[in-house]
Design a protein around this motif. Structure first.
Motif, PDB file in Angstrom:
ATOM      1  N   TRP A  86      -1.903  -4.383 -13.824  1.00 35.36           N
ATOM      2  CA  TRP A  86      -1.822  -4.434 -13.359  1.00 35.36           C
ATOM      3  C   TRP A  86      -0.699  -5.112 -12.532  1.00 35.36           C
ATOM      4  CZ3 TRP A  86      -4.275   0.256 -10.480  1.00 35.36           C
ATOM      5  CH2 TRP A  86      -4.306   0.916 -11.319  1.00 35.36           C
ATOM      6  N   ASP A  87      -0.489  -6.450 -13.189  1.00 34.74           N
ATOM      7  CA  ASP A  87      -0.460  -7.786 -12.151  1.00 34.74           C
ATOM      8  C   ASP A  87      -0.020  -9.039 -13.335  1.00 34.74           C
ATOM      9  OD1 ASP A  87      -2.877 -10.280 -12.367  1.00 34.74           O
ATOM     10  OD2 ASP A  87      -3.204  -8.931 -12.686  1.00 34.74           O
ATOM     11  N   ASN A  88       0.804  -9.779 -12.427  1.00 35.78           N
ATOM     12  CA  ASN A  88       1.052 -11.089 -13.254  1.00 35.78           C
ATOM     13  C   ASN A  88       0.902 -12.015 -13.161  1.00 35.78           C
ATOM     14  OD1 ASN A  88       1.869 -11.729 -10.581  1.00 35.78           O
ATOM     15  ND2 ASN A  88       4.146 -11.849 -11.364  1.00 35.78           N
ATOM     16  N   GLY A  89      -0.051 -12.219 -12.906  1.00 35.74           N
ATOM     17  CA  GLY A  89      -1.419 -13.386 -12.992  1.00 35.74           C
ATOM     18  C   GLY A  89      -0.292 -14.397 -11.780  1.00 35.74           C
ATOM     19  N   LYS A  90       0.350 -13.995 -11.139  1.00 36.49           N
ATOM     20  CA  LYS A  90       0.557 -15.062 -10.447  1.00 36.49           C
ATOM     21  C   LYS A  90       1.558 -14.545  -8.534  1.00 36.49           C
ATOM     22  CE  LYS A  90       4.544 -15.677 -12.783  1.00 36.49           C
ATOM     23  NZ  LYS A  90       5.861 -16.028 -13.396  1.00 36.49           N
ATOM     24  N   ASP A  91       2.032 -13.593  -8.707  1.00 33.99           N
ATOM     25  CA  ASP A  91       2.157 -13.434  -7.030  1.00 33.99           C
ATOM     26  C   ASP A  91       2.381 -10.860  -7.272  1.00 33.99           C
ATOM     27  OD1 ASP A  91       4.807 -13.538  -8.489  1.00 33.99           O
ATOM     28  OD2 ASP A  91       6.055 -14.816  -7.423  1.00 33.99           O
ATOM     29  N   VAL A  92       2.670 -10.748  -8.786  1.00 33.89           N
ATOM     30  CA  VAL A  92       3.471  -9.434  -8.467  1.00 33.89           C
ATOM     31  C   VAL A  92       1.475  -8.746  -8.593  1.00 33.89           C
ATOM     32  CG1 VAL A  92       4.386  -7.476  -9.030  1.00 33.89           C
ATOM     33  CG2 VAL A  92       5.291  -9.476  -8.799  1.00 33.89           C
ATOM     34  N   VAL A  93       1.510  -7.001  -7.840  1.00 35.19           N
ATOM     35  CA  VAL A  93       0.377  -6.737  -8.442  1.00 35.19           C
ATOM     36  C   VAL A  93       1.324  -5.015  -8.505  1.00 35.19           C
ATOM     37  CG1 VAL A  93      -0.676  -6.288  -5.970  1.00 35.19           C
ATOM     38  CG2 VAL A  93      -2.146  -5.252  -8.152  1.00 35.19           C
ATOM     39  N   LEU A  94       0.878  -3.680  -9.196  1.00 34.02           N
ATOM     40  CA  LEU A  94       1.549  -2.789  -9.231  1.00 34.02           C
ATOM     41  C   LEU A  94       0.685  -1.428  -9.154  1.00 34.02           C
ATOM     42  CD1 LEU A  94       3.197  -2.667 -12.468  1.00 34.02           C
ATOM     43  CD2 LEU A  94       4.399  -3.635 -10.873  1.00 34.02           C
ATOM     44  N   ALA A  95       1.353  -0.495  -8.471  1.00 35.69           N
ATOM     45  CA  ALA A  95       0.182   0.802  -7.162  1.00 35.69           C
ATOM     46  C   ALA A  95       0.914   2.257  -7.578  1.00 35.69           C
ATOM     47  CB  ALA A  95       0.735   0.214  -6.309  1.00 35.69           C
ATOM     48  N   GLY A  96       0.321   2.956  -8.220  1.00 36.75           N
ATOM     49  CA  GLY A  96       0.583   3.991  -7.925  1.00 36.75           C
ATOM     50  C   GLY A  96       1.852   4.513  -8.996  1.00 36.75           C
ATOM     51  N   ASP A  97       2.805   5.573  -8.973  1.00 37.71           N
ATOM     52  CA  ASP A  97       3.506   5.181 -10.596  1.00 37.71           C
ATOM     53  C   ASP A  97       4.028   4.260 -11.398  1.00 37.71           C
ATOM     54  OD1 ASP A  97       3.438   8.286  -9.708  1.00 37.71           O
ATOM     55  OD2 ASP A  97       5.167   9.079  -9.716  1.00 37.71           O
ATOM     56  N   ALA A  98       4.163   3.295 -10.856  1.00 34.51           N
ATOM     57  CA  ALA A  98       4.954   2.672 -11.390  1.00 34.51           C
ATOM     58  C   ALA A  98       3.138   0.981 -12.035  1.00 34.51           C
ATOM     59  CB  ALA A  98       5.025   0.638 -10.573  1.00 34.51           C
TER      60      ALA A  98
ATOM     61  N   ILE B 155       3.785  -9.444  -4.252  1.00 33.52           N
ATOM     62  CA  ILE B 155       4.979  -8.575  -3.814  1.00 33.52           C
ATOM     63  C   ILE B 155       3.769  -7.545  -4.443  1.00 33.52           C
ATOM     64  CG2 ILE B 155       7.173  -7.846  -4.865  1.00 33.52           C
ATOM     65  CD1 ILE B 155       7.956 -10.448  -5.666  1.00 33.52           C
ATOM     66  N   ILE B 156       3.801  -6.586  -3.986  1.00 30.03           N
ATOM     67  CA  ILE B 156       3.655  -4.824  -4.524  1.00 30.03           C
ATOM     68  C   ILE B 156       4.274  -4.254  -4.848  1.00 30.03           C
ATOM     69  CG2 ILE B 156       1.881  -2.757  -3.832  1.00 30.03           C
ATOM     70  CD1 ILE B 156       0.339  -4.300  -1.955  1.00 30.03           C
TER      71      ILE B 156
ATOM     72  N   VAL C 231       7.569  -3.288  -2.757  1.00 29.29           N
ATOM     73  CA  VAL C 231       8.819  -2.366  -3.055  1.00 29.29           C
ATOM     74  C   VAL C 231       8.661  -0.995  -3.369  1.00 29.29           C
ATOM     75  CG1 VAL C 231      10.838  -2.194  -4.942  1.00 29.29           C
ATOM     76  CG2 VAL C 231      10.108  -4.426  -4.151  1.00 29.29           C
ATOM     77  N   GLY C 232       8.940  -0.093  -2.965  1.00 22.56           N
ATOM     78  CA  GLY C 232       8.941   1.042  -2.618  1.00 22.56           C
ATOM     79  C   GLY C 232       8.129   1.768  -1.572  1.00 22.56           C
ATOM     80  N   GLY C 233       8.526   2.857  -1.237  1.00 20.75           N
ATOM     81  CA  GLY C 233       7.724   3.798   0.332  1.00 20.75           C
ATOM     82  C   GLY C 233       7.611   4.948  -0.172  1.00 20.75           C
ATOM     83  N   GLY C 234       6.661   5.538  -1.160  1.00 17.81           N
ATOM     84  CA  GLY C 234       6.436   6.210  -1.852  1.00 17.81           C
ATOM     85  C   GLY C 234       5.145   6.546  -1.178  1.00 17.81           C
ATOM     86  N   PRO C 235       4.191   7.186  -1.443  1.00 16.34           N
ATOM     87  CA  PRO C 235       2.449   7.537  -1.035  1.00 16.34           C
ATOM     88  C   PRO C 235       2.485   6.241  -1.234  1.00 16.34           C
ATOM     89  CG  PRO C 235       3.253   9.519  -1.307  1.00 16.34           C
ATOM     90  CD  PRO C 235       4.300   8.770  -2.188  1.00 16.34           C
ATOM     91  N   SER C 236       1.922   5.885  -2.300  1.00 16.20           N
ATOM     92  CA  SER C 236       1.760   4.673  -2.727  1.00 16.20           C
ATOM     93  C   SER C 236       2.308   3.457  -2.055  1.00 16.20           C
ATOM     94  CB  SER C 236       1.634   3.756  -4.145  1.00 16.20           C
ATOM     95  OG  SER C 236       1.060   3.192  -4.772  1.00 16.20           O
TER      96      SER C 236
ATOM     97  N   ALA D 273      -4.840  -7.681  -2.624  1.00 17.30           N
ATOM     98  CA  ALA D 273      -3.605  -8.740  -2.374  1.00 17.30           C
ATOM     99  C   ALA D 273      -4.278  -9.377  -0.975  1.00 17.30           C
ATOM    100  CB  ALA D 273      -2.211  -7.722  -1.512  1.00 17.30           C
ATOM    101  N   THR D 274      -4.749  -8.436   0.094  1.00 17.67           N
ATOM    102  CA  THR D 274      -6.014  -9.260   0.814  1.00 17.67           C
ATOM    103  C   THR D 274      -6.523 -10.299   0.405  1.00 17.67           C
ATOM    104  OG1 THR D 274      -5.924  -7.309   2.331  1.00 17.67           O
ATOM    105  CG2 THR D 274      -7.189  -9.157   2.882  1.00 17.67           C
ATOM    106  N   ALA D 275      -7.297  -9.964  -0.618  1.00 18.83           N
ATOM    107  CA  ALA D 275      -8.593 -10.860  -1.512  1.00 18.83           C
ATOM    108  C   ALA D 275      -7.857 -12.005  -1.947  1.00 18.83           C
ATOM    109  CB  ALA D 275      -9.309  -9.885  -2.879  1.00 18.83           C
TER     110      ALA D 275
END
Length: 391
Positions: free
Chosen positions: A256-268, A141-142, A7-12, A294-296
């Protein structure tokens, strides 16, 4: 079913999506499109190398940085043995999104609404063209949707309380080169009349230039401050091409993560460098760390592996963020302190160590005597033992 929805298409986000696609994962990237983030556009050499940024994306190559104090003192710092590349986010972000699509990423344009779970995990968004709600089913989800990330606020503890400054800039037609404006020089203005807690800037972009400022203090008129900066820099008569404003985070989140299926990146995730406000390199580095995590997780099936994103990023950059944060706390509090900071920049060791760290994104361990000398000068300035107007 996608392996990952970004979610988000900036540099990150674009970096994360491209990395995942090139590693063989099925990836969707959701971006609002049409939004251009206010940004000076500086790209250090390490970013150009690590993220394969082609030369045609660089609209200028900066060889000097000028620091300007509240009293108008100017300190020019040459960038030895290299340059800082400048990009225009209007074109650069779309280049990264197109490169991700070329790698196999499926692009979707719309506004993120929510995440639904039950019969699988789905990212719900409103399509830009049809205005209808659509769903992307995914395993992970990122969230790379900016400083006021909707993904972070909904999914990650602390994601709704991240501190930030508001940045505003105006893209103008570049004037004829002169002493006041050099197309090979970035000007950084430390003046409480322009920004009481951050700084203003004039950054060349080839045929255009970015003029702006940032502040975390409510009630500051950003447009008036930028107008004042343009007047002081002799740029008032230059044609304004566009105006942009957005929040810039000040501190990385503790999780940076919710312990389930989401991890954050960049400004988020809050990864903008303190003091400098630099974000492009760190956004791309954060996107790469999120893709690695996410790959891991997809490979092992362990949601704990999502924690790798923050661990990998902080292992590499925590020291730089700590030093820059301390510098901002020490010198951005008042014009008297800002005057001392610019005075300190006269020191050749400060100049060399600062740009070596900036260019390569690592604290410089060489020249220990230089570090001791700088430390002593810092203490002297902060204790008021030095007259900044005489150094």
């Amino acid at each position: 079913m996608y392996d990952v929805v970004v979610v988000g298409g900036g540099p990150s986000g674009a970096t994360a999506a491209e990395d995942l696609a090139r590693s063989g994962k099925s990836v969707a990237m959701l971006d609002r499109a049409g939004r251009i983030k206010p940004c000076g556009g500086a790209i250090p050499p390490v970013a150009i190398t690590e993220f394969c940024i082609p030369d045609e994306q660089l609209v200028a190559k900066i060889t000097t940085a000028r620091m300007i104090s509240p009293t108008g003192r100017k300190v020019d710092i040459p960038i030895e043995n290299g340059y800082v590349g400048m990009v225009d986010r209007k074109d650069f972000d779309e280049f990264l999104r197109c490169r991700a699509a070329d790698a196999g990423v499926a692009r979707f344009t719309g506004t993120f609404l929510r995440i639904e779970r039950g019969d699988g995990t789905k990212v719900i968004y409103r399509d830009k063209e049809t205005r209808e709600e659509m769903a992307l089913e995914t395993k992970l989800i990122i969230g790379a949707d900016g400083a006021r990330s909707d993904v972070a606020r909904a999914e990650v503890p602390g994601g709704d309380t991240i501190p930030y400054v508001i940045a505003y800039h105006e893209i103008i037609e570049a004037p004829t080169p002169s002493e006041a404006y050099d197309p090979l020089r970035c000007d950084v203005i430390y003046d409480g009349k322009i920004s009481p807690d951050f700084y203003g800037w004039v950054f060349p972009h080839g045929t255009s230039a970015s003029v702006g400022m940032g502040t975390g203090i409510e009630g500051v008129d950003l447009k008036q401050a930028t107008a004042d900066l343009r007047m002081a820099s002799g740029l008032s008569d230059c044609k304004t091409l566009r105006k942009e404003g957005a929040p810039i985070p000040l501190k990385p989140l503790s999780r940076w993560d919710n312990g389930k299926d989401v991890v954050l990146a960049g400004d988020a995730a809050g990864v903008v460098a303190p003091s400098s406000g630099e974000g492009i390199f760190y956004a791309m580095a954060g996107g790469r760390a999120a893709a690695t995590a996410a790959t891991a997780c997809l490979t092992s099936g362990r949601v704990k592996d999502l924690q790798l994103a923050r661990k990998l990023f902080m292992r590499e950059h925590k020291g730089v963020f700590k030093i820059l944060g301390a510098m901002q706390d020490a010198y951005y509090k008042s014009d008297e302190r800002r005057e001392r900071f610019v005075s300190l920049c006269h020191d050749i060791d400060v100049q060399r160590l600062t740009f070596e760290a900036y260019m390569h994104k690592k604290l410089v361990a060489k020249r220990p005597l230089a570090h001791i000398k700088i430390g002593i000068k810092n203490v002297a300035h902060l204790m008021g033992l030095v007259n900044p107007l005489r150094t």
